[in-house]
Design an enzyme around this catalytic site. Structure first.
Site, PDB file in Angstrom:
ATOM      1  N   LEU A  20       0.820  -1.209   0.000  1.00 35.09           N
ATOM      2  CA  LEU A  20       0.000   0.000   0.000  1.00 35.09           C
ATOM      3  C   LEU A  20       0.859   1.266   0.000  1.00 35.09           C
ATOM      4  O   LEU A  20       0.539   2.248  -0.658  1.00 35.09           O
ATOM      5  CB  LEU A  20      -0.914  -0.006   1.228  1.00 35.09           C
ATOM      6  N   LYS A  83     -15.295   1.072  15.101  1.00 34.74           N
ATOM      7  CA  LYS A  83     -15.667   0.388  16.356  1.00 34.74           C
ATOM      8  C   LYS A  83     -15.220   1.221  17.543  1.00 34.74           C
ATOM      9  O   LYS A  83     -14.354   2.090  17.407  1.00 34.74           O
ATOM     10  CB  LYS A  83     -15.029  -1.005  16.397  1.00 34.74           C
ATOM     11  N   ARG A 118      -7.575  -3.887   2.081  1.00 36.89           N
ATOM     12  CA  ARG A 118      -8.939  -4.442   2.126  1.00 36.89           C
ATOM     13  C   ARG A 118      -9.502  -4.099   3.502  1.00 36.89           C
ATOM     14  O   ARG A 118      -9.448  -4.906   4.432  1.00 36.89           O
ATOM     15  CB  ARG A 118      -8.922  -5.948   1.901  1.00 36.89           C
ATOM     16  N   ILE A 119     -10.013  -2.883   3.620  1.00 38.90           N
ATOM     17  CA  ILE A 119     -10.428  -2.334   4.915  1.00 38.90           C
ATOM     18  C   ILE A 119     -11.418  -3.234   5.641  1.00 38.90           C
ATOM     19  O   ILE A 119     -12.355  -3.739   5.045  1.00 38.90           O
ATOM     20  CB  ILE A 119     -11.002  -0.911   4.778  1.00 38.90           C
ATOM     21  N   GLY A 120     -11.170  -3.395   6.942  1.00 43.10           N
ATOM     22  CA  GLY A 120     -12.080  -4.159   7.788  1.00 43.10           C
ATOM     23  C   GLY A 120     -12.017  -5.669   7.599  1.00 43.10           C
ATOM     24  O   GLY A 120     -12.759  -6.399   8.240  1.00 43.10           O
ATOM     25  N   CYS A 121     -11.138  -6.132   6.716  1.00 45.59           N
ATOM     26  CA  CYS A 121     -11.147  -7.561   6.364  1.00 45.59           C
ATOM     27  C   CYS A 121      -9.916  -8.328   6.850  1.00 45.59           C
ATOM     28  O   CYS A 121      -9.795  -9.522   6.615  1.00 45.59           O
ATOM     29  CB  CYS A 121     -11.287  -7.721   4.857  1.00 45.59           C
ATOM     30  N   GLY A 122      -9.012  -7.631   7.529  1.00 48.15           N
ATOM     31  CA  GLY A 122      -7.866  -8.332   8.098  1.00 48.15           C
ATOM     32  C   GLY A 122      -8.243  -8.814   9.484  1.00 48.15           C
ATOM     33  O   GLY A 122      -9.061  -9.719   9.643  1.00 48.15           O
ATOM     34  N   LEU A 123      -7.693  -8.167  10.486  1.00 41.99           N
ATOM     35  CA  LEU A 123      -7.966  -8.538  11.873  1.00 41.99           C
ATOM     36  C   LEU A 123      -9.436  -8.368  12.250  1.00 41.99           C
ATOM     37  O   LEU A 123      -9.937  -9.035  13.143  1.00 41.99           O
ATOM     38  CB  LEU A 123      -7.086  -7.703  12.809  1.00 41.99           C
ATOM     39  N   ASP A 124     -10.139  -7.457  11.561  1.00 39.57           N
ATOM     40  CA  ASP A 124     -11.544  -7.204  11.900  1.00 39.57           C
ATOM     41  C   ASP A 124     -12.516  -8.224  11.314  1.00 39.57           C
ATOM     42  O   ASP A 124     -13.682  -8.250  11.673  1.00 39.57           O
ATOM     43  CB  ASP A 124     -11.946  -5.790  11.466  1.00 39.57           C
ATOM     44  N   LEU A 151      -1.299  -7.748  -0.279  1.00 39.91           N
ATOM     45  CA  LEU A 151       0.052  -8.318  -0.399  1.00 39.91           C
ATOM     46  C   LEU A 151      -0.011  -9.695  -1.035  1.00 39.91           C
ATOM     47  O   LEU A 151      -1.013 -10.362  -1.021  1.00 39.91           O
ATOM     48  CB  LEU A 151       0.695  -8.421   0.982  1.00 39.91           C
TER      49      LEU A 151
END
Length: 151
Positions: A20, A83, A118-124, A151
């Protein structure tokens, strides 16, 4: 029968495999954080190291469903507040509200290009299919282009 997506829609979100932070320096950046601005895991750690400004973000006193913004050089860094606490999980409703808030800021400040993970789609753990649909919906009537890095 549904009409095919317009050329605009097809080009609205582009996908790039890579880092990114190699995006054009003219692109604004976006990622998700909690109200407490902890940024202790995932890509948020890199945002914290690269752009700092934690107190500046906290001073904005943004709540879930809003967006905090830092200006760095000639671009904006968007912190989508999805959140309340770092240990919580975001909702799609808060994601949509945060995206709407970011869109409003973009339109008011002449932002035309945003790069993001990919917002909100990793740890969240939100589902990318749903998040990308929200991105399409929120930005459909704008000229803002979004580049998503993985990545």
């Amino acid at each position: 029968m549904a009409s095919p997506p317009s050329r605009d829609q097809a080009d609205r979100i582009r996908y790039i495999k890579g880092d990114l932070f190699t995006c054009p320096r003219t692109d604004s950046l976006a990622h998700c954080i909690s109200e407490d601005c902890r940024m202790g895991a995932g890509i948020a750690v890199l945002f914290k190291k690269k752009f700092g400004g934690i107190q500046e973000l906290l001073d904005q006193q943004k709540k879930s469903g809003e967006v905090a913004v830092l200006k760095r050089d000639d671009r904006y860094i968007y912190y989508l507040i999805t959140k309340k606490k770092v240990s919580h999980k975001p909702t799609y409703e808060n994601m949509q509200k945060s995206l709407e808030a970011m869109k409003t800021h973009c339109l008011n400040n002449g932002v035309t290009d945003i790069s993001m993970p990919r917002i909100g789609c990793g740890l969240d753990r939100l589902e990318w299919d749903k998040v990308s649909a929200l991105l399409e919906e929120v930005f459909e009537d704008t000229d803002i282009k979004i580049t998503v890095y993985a990545l």
